[in-house]
Design an enzyme around this catalytic site. Structure first.
Site, PDB file in Angstrom:
ATOM      1  N   SER A 175       0.861  -1.186   0.000  1.00 33.13           N
ATOM      2  CA  SER A 175       0.000   0.000   0.000  1.00 33.13           C
ATOM      3  C   SER A 175       0.895   1.231   0.000  1.00 33.13           C
ATOM      4  O   SER A 175       1.510   1.560   1.020  1.00 33.13           O
ATOM      5  CB  SER A 175      -0.901   0.008   1.233  1.00 33.13           C
ATOM      6  OG  SER A 175      -1.799  -1.072   1.200  1.00 33.13           O
ATOM      7  N   LYS A 178      -7.241   1.815  -2.532  1.00 37.10           N
ATOM      8  CA  LYS A 178      -6.819   1.403  -1.187  1.00 37.10           C
ATOM      9  C   LYS A 178      -6.813   2.587  -0.227  1.00 37.10           C
ATOM     10  O   LYS A 178      -7.230   2.471   0.927  1.00 37.10           O
ATOM     11  CB  LYS A 178      -5.435   0.765  -1.244  1.00 37.10           C
ATOM     12  CG  LYS A 178      -4.858   0.377   0.126  1.00 37.10           C
ATOM     13  CD  LYS A 178      -5.765  -0.602   0.874  1.00 37.10           C
ATOM     14  CE  LYS A 178      -5.272  -0.874   2.300  1.00 37.10           C
ATOM     15  NZ  LYS A 178      -4.026  -1.636   2.359  1.00 37.10           N
ATOM     16  N   LYS A 211       0.449   5.702   8.078  1.00 34.94           N
ATOM     17  CA  LYS A 211       1.111   5.819   6.777  1.00 34.94           C
ATOM     18  C   LYS A 211       0.078   5.984   5.666  1.00 34.94           C
ATOM     19  O   LYS A 211       0.220   6.822   4.779  1.00 34.94           O
ATOM     20  CB  LYS A 211       1.996   4.606   6.539  1.00 34.94           C
ATOM     21  CG  LYS A 211       2.717   4.566   5.201  1.00 34.94           C
ATOM     22  CD  LYS A 211       2.026   3.681   4.186  1.00 34.94           C
ATOM     23  CE  LYS A 211       2.041   2.229   4.593  1.00 34.94           C
ATOM     24  NZ  LYS A 211       1.437   1.336   3.554  1.00 34.94           N
TER      25      LYS A 211
END
Length: 295
Positions: free
Chosen positions: A95, A170, A238
């Site tokens: 990701s 995502k 993140k």
């Protein structure tokens, strides 16, 4: 049987690679940490570099934590790009940044290979159960080749568009997950502070319009005080950084996403960066001086 390279064999990558092995594929493995003995015992070939993996495999899967790690794996010294030959496929299931993904794809395509960004949702539980949601961006021809392989690791595999669109999807997923964790945390905290049994409140809500997978799984974590990580707060931070950086580039305001990030930051400041992301409720509890339930 397909020769598949797999780089990044941590919490997620190890069970994902195991499913491919169980399906009869030959694996060429590389990681910065020692390779799991069970993967080697089942015939996995340990390679000293990404270049060596790419030389041996027809398909290279990458599953590492963040954008700089993917860049290093692909384009660093003895990286994957150095070992590729025309017609191979690189599938990044990490990701990472959608913008960086588009640049990575251009470089891999210039070598005569296809590139797919295929991030996943479902966490360690989904990786172990081969029930991941896989969001894929890239050329349809490469997707059709990879679909049977993705199907061994996940149950909901969708081509959402071109390179970068998988990563964008995502990021959108992670926005929804973070905001829903926050909502569930507030709701259960309110119920508990008001004197209701949060476990029974959660059970009742599971039968109504507020029902969600997060209320089911993470609501239970909040009630049972189980914050052992399935997906760590630092990793969700993140992902929300990617969302907020992307929003700035696009001229968007994502106020609730920013709030969720601040709550994660509060947890991290109190030693919780490795808590499960359902532990966001602890930031709310600290502000209220009240816990949803007693451990």
């Amino acid at each position: 049987m397909t020769n598949i390279g797999f780089i990044g064999l941590g919490t997620m990558g190890r069970p994902m690679a195991g499913h491919l092995q169980a399906a009869g594929h030959r694996l060429f493995l590389h990681d910065v940490a020692p390779i799991a003995p069970e993967l080697v015992a089942e015939g996995g070939v340990v390679c000293k570099s990404g270049k060596a993996v790419a030389e041996q495999a027809d398909i290279v899967i990458v599953m590492v934590p963040d954008t700089p790690h993917v860049e290093a794996v692909l384009f660093g010294p003895d990286g994957v790009a150095a070992g590729l030959s025309k017609g191979k496929i690189v599938a990044d299931m990490s990701s990472i940044s959608p913008l960086a993904t588009k640049e990575f794809a251009k470089k891999i395509e210039a070598l005569g290979c296809d590139y797919l960004d295929a991030p996943v949702s479902g966490g360690e539980v989904g990786a172990k159960a081969a029930s991941l949601t896989i969001m894929v961006g890239g050329p349809e021809r490469a997707f059709e080749t990879m679909k049977p392989i993705f199907d061994k690791m996940g149950k909901n595999v969708t081509l959402v568009g071109g390179n970068g669109d998988g990563q964008t999807t995502k990021v959108a997923n992670q926005i929804i997950v973070a905001l829903t964790i926050e909502a569930v945390g507030e709701a259960l905290l309110f119920a508990s502070k008001a004197g209701a049994d949060p476990a029974l409140v959660r059970k009742a809500l599971m039968g109504g319009f507020a029902s969600s997978r997060i209320l089911e799984v993470h609501g239970e974590r909040m009630v049972k005080r189980n914050f052992e990580p399935g997906f760590r707060i630092e990793l969700h931070q993140k992902d929300l950084n990617l969302a907020l950086e992307g929003a700035r580039a696009l001229g968007l305001s994502l106020p609730s996403t920013a709030l969720a990030q601040q709550l994660f930051s509060s947890c991290a400041a109190h030693g919780g960066k490795a808590w499960d992301h359902s532990g966001m409720v602890r930031a709310l509890e600290m502000m209220a001086s009240h816990e949803v339930a007693k451990g």
